[in-house]
Design an enzyme around this catalytic site. Structure first.
Site, PDB file in Angstrom:
ATOM      1  N   GLY A 111       0.837  -1.207   0.000  1.00  0.00           N
ATOM      2  CA  GLY A 111       0.000   0.000   0.000  1.00  0.00           C
ATOM      3  C   GLY A 111       0.866   1.249   0.000  1.00  0.00           C
ATOM      4  O   GLY A 111       0.591   2.229  -0.723  1.00  0.00           O
ATOM      5  N   ASP A 134       5.304 -10.231   4.978  1.00  0.00           N
ATOM      6  CA  ASP A 134       4.680 -11.086   3.954  1.00  0.00           C
ATOM      7  C   ASP A 134       5.613 -11.408   2.782  1.00  0.00           C
ATOM      8  O   ASP A 134       5.367 -12.354   2.042  1.00  0.00           O
ATOM      9  CB  ASP A 134       3.416 -10.415   3.396  1.00  0.00           C
ATOM     10  CG  ASP A 134       2.395 -10.124   4.477  1.00  0.00           C
ATOM     11  OD1 ASP A 134       2.452 -10.777   5.531  1.00  0.00           O
ATOM     12  OD2 ASP A 134       1.548  -9.229   4.266  1.00  0.00           O
ATOM     13  N   ARG A 256      -6.136 -30.426  15.925  1.00  0.00           N
ATOM     14  CA  ARG A 256      -6.216 -29.146  16.642  1.00  0.00           C
ATOM     15  C   ARG A 256      -5.613 -28.036  15.792  1.00  0.00           C
ATOM     16  O   ARG A 256      -4.732 -28.289  14.972  1.00  0.00           O
ATOM     17  CB  ARG A 256      -5.420 -29.216  17.952  1.00  0.00           C
ATOM     18  CG  ARG A 256      -5.999 -30.177  18.973  1.00  0.00           C
ATOM     19  CD  ARG A 256      -7.209 -29.548  19.673  1.00  0.00           C
ATOM     20  NE  ARG A 256      -7.628 -30.346  20.805  1.00  0.00           N
ATOM     21  CZ  ARG A 256      -8.470 -31.374  20.763  1.00  0.00           C
ATOM     22  NH1 ARG A 256      -8.983 -31.751  19.610  1.00  0.00           N
ATOM     23  NH2 ARG A 256      -8.786 -32.027  21.870  1.00  0.00           N
TER      24      ARG A 256
HETATM   25  O1  F6P Z   1       0.909  -7.241   5.830  1.00  0.00           O
HETATM   26  C1  F6P Z   1       1.291  -7.678   7.084  1.00  0.00           C
HETATM   27  C2  F6P Z   1       0.143  -8.333   7.777  1.00  0.00           C
HETATM   28  O2  F6P Z   1       0.611  -8.714   9.028  1.00  0.00           O
HETATM   29  C3  F6P Z   1      -0.495  -9.512   7.039  1.00  0.00           C
HETATM   30  O3  F6P Z   1       0.276 -10.664   7.122  1.00  0.00           O
HETATM   31  C4  F6P Z   1      -1.833  -9.573   7.712  1.00  0.00           C
HETATM   32  O4  F6P Z   1      -2.796 -10.149   6.889  1.00  0.00           O
HETATM   33  C5  F6P Z   1      -2.148  -8.127   7.941  1.00  0.00           C
HETATM   34  O5  F6P Z   1      -0.922  -7.440   7.968  1.00  0.00           O
HETATM   35  C6  F6P Z   1      -2.893  -7.831   9.205  1.00  0.00           C
HETATM   36  O6  F6P Z   1      -3.155  -6.475   9.234  1.00  0.00           O
HETATM   37  P1  F6P Z   1      -3.757  -5.621  10.444  1.00  0.00           P
HETATM   38  O7  F6P Z   1      -2.590  -5.035  11.178  1.00  0.00           O
HETATM   39  O8  F6P Z   1      -4.541  -4.554   9.767  1.00  0.00           O
HETATM   40  O9  F6P Z   1      -4.571  -6.536  11.270  1.00  0.00           O
END
Ligand code: F6P
Length: 337
Positions: A111, A134, A256
């Site tokens: 972003g 990521d 689990r």
């Molecule tokens: O992009 C990093 C990340 O940690 C992703 O792995 C995850 O889906 C997302 O951000 C979670 O974002 P937020 O901080 O908005 O919950």
């Protein structure tokens, strides 16, 4: 020169080490003035800033989170109502001028790269540094934060082996990664996962069930299933919950689930991430000093370099089936679904 620096999007290990890399190089090596912008692009809208001195940079190398704070403010996102703050990009440009900034360093994920590219498009001098656990930013082999997240996830998987074995269970662990499977692939392989599910590779519960029952037949009394949060599910449950329920239903084996969550993003960066952050931060400052704006710092092979932001923005780097870890995993009998 006077430069601003901000951190935007989700936090991750290595941000403070990057801030340190940028600012120490700027202040000590190039004699620049540095201003820290609080809460990502939000701080550029409200001129919420602080002067960074050599003293503010003490103790940052191994510190988790971001000392500047972060937000998911996207100033170029279409505003619903026309309000005073409707024209955020103009406000940002005005504030950058008012603060006397010659360049803004934007540390962030996908972003942030998009926003930085748009800012460059309206004439703002920007340099960006790729940051995300990521590892899905196009143009760089690795983003800092990834190695730390993989290390944490691997340690968690290691710990699941003993409890899975004691109870003769299937353990499903969900790791982050957004739409990409990098964390699941790297931690799943390093942690000895038997089944690794990635958003990029379609799976069938029937196949997974067969693999797990085969393992039982061979006398392997437990199994580890690593799933990326972004895999296809029923759209209601979290990935781990959905897969665990389906596995139990398909095989009858007690199963689990564990969702690792934000632990992957917290705390101290690994040595690899500290050095990557330091190198990328230094390179960002070098680009500014040589007047090369509108670029994202990259790691290609072992070389820190950069690419034009317009080439990077809006693209995702995903796992492909010919990645050598996938190929090698399959050769060794690991199932990708
Ligand atoms: O992009 C990093 C990340 O940690 C992703 O792995 C995850 O889906 C997302 O951000 C979670 O974002 P937020 O901080 O908005 O919950």
């Amino acid at each position: 020169m006077k430069i601003g620096i901000l951190t935007s999007g989700g936090d991750c290990p290595g941000i403070n080490a990057t801030i340190r890399g940028v600012c120490k190089t700027a202040i000590r090596h190039y004699g620049m003035e540095v201003v820290g912008i609080h809460s990502g692009f939000q701080g550029l809208l409200t001129r919420d800033v602080e002067q960074i001195t050599d003293h503010s940079l003490t103790g940052l190398l191994n510190l988790g989170g971001t000392i500047l704070g972060t937000s998911r403010e996207k100033p170029f996102k279409k505003q619903r109502a026309v309000t005073v703050e409707a024209d955020k990009p103009t406000l940002i440009r005005q504030n950058i001028e008012a603060l006397g900034l010659d360049c803004v360093v934007c540390i962030g994920g996908n972003g942030t790269q998009k926003t930085a590219a748009r800012l460059a498009g309206i004439g703002v001098n920007v340099i960006s540094v790729p940051k995300t656990i990521d590892n899905d930013i196009w143009g760089t082999d690795v983003s800092f934060g990834f190695d730390s997240a993989v290390t944490i996830a691997t340690e968690a998987i290691d710990r699941l082996h003993s409890t899975a074995s004691s109870h003769k269970r299937v353990m499903v662990i969900e790791v982050m990664g957004h739409k990409a499977g990098w964390i699941a692939l790297y931690s799943g392989m390093a942690g000895g996962g038997d089944v690794i599910l990635l958003p990029e590779i379609p799976y069938s519960i029937k196949n997974i069930g067969d693999v797990l029952l085969q393992r039982l037949k061979k006398g392997k009394n437990y199994s580890i299933v690593v799933v990326a949060e972004g895999i296809q599910t029923d759209g209601k449950k979290r990935a781990a919950e959905y897969i665990a329920q389906e596995i139990e239903y398909e095989t009858g084996i007690e199963t689990r689930e564990t969702v690792l969550g934000y632990i992957q993003r917290g705390g101290s960066p690994t040595a690899f991430d500290r050095n990557l952050s330091t190198r990328m931060g230094g390179h960002a400052t070098e680009l500014i000093a040589t007047g090369q704006f509108g670029r994202m710092v990259t790691l290609q092979g072992d070389k820190v370099s950069s690419l034009p932001l317009e080439e990077v923005a809006g693209k995702l780097k995903l796992v492909t089936e010919d990645h050598d870890l996938v190929v090698q995993g399959r050769r060794m009998g690991i199932s990708f679904g």
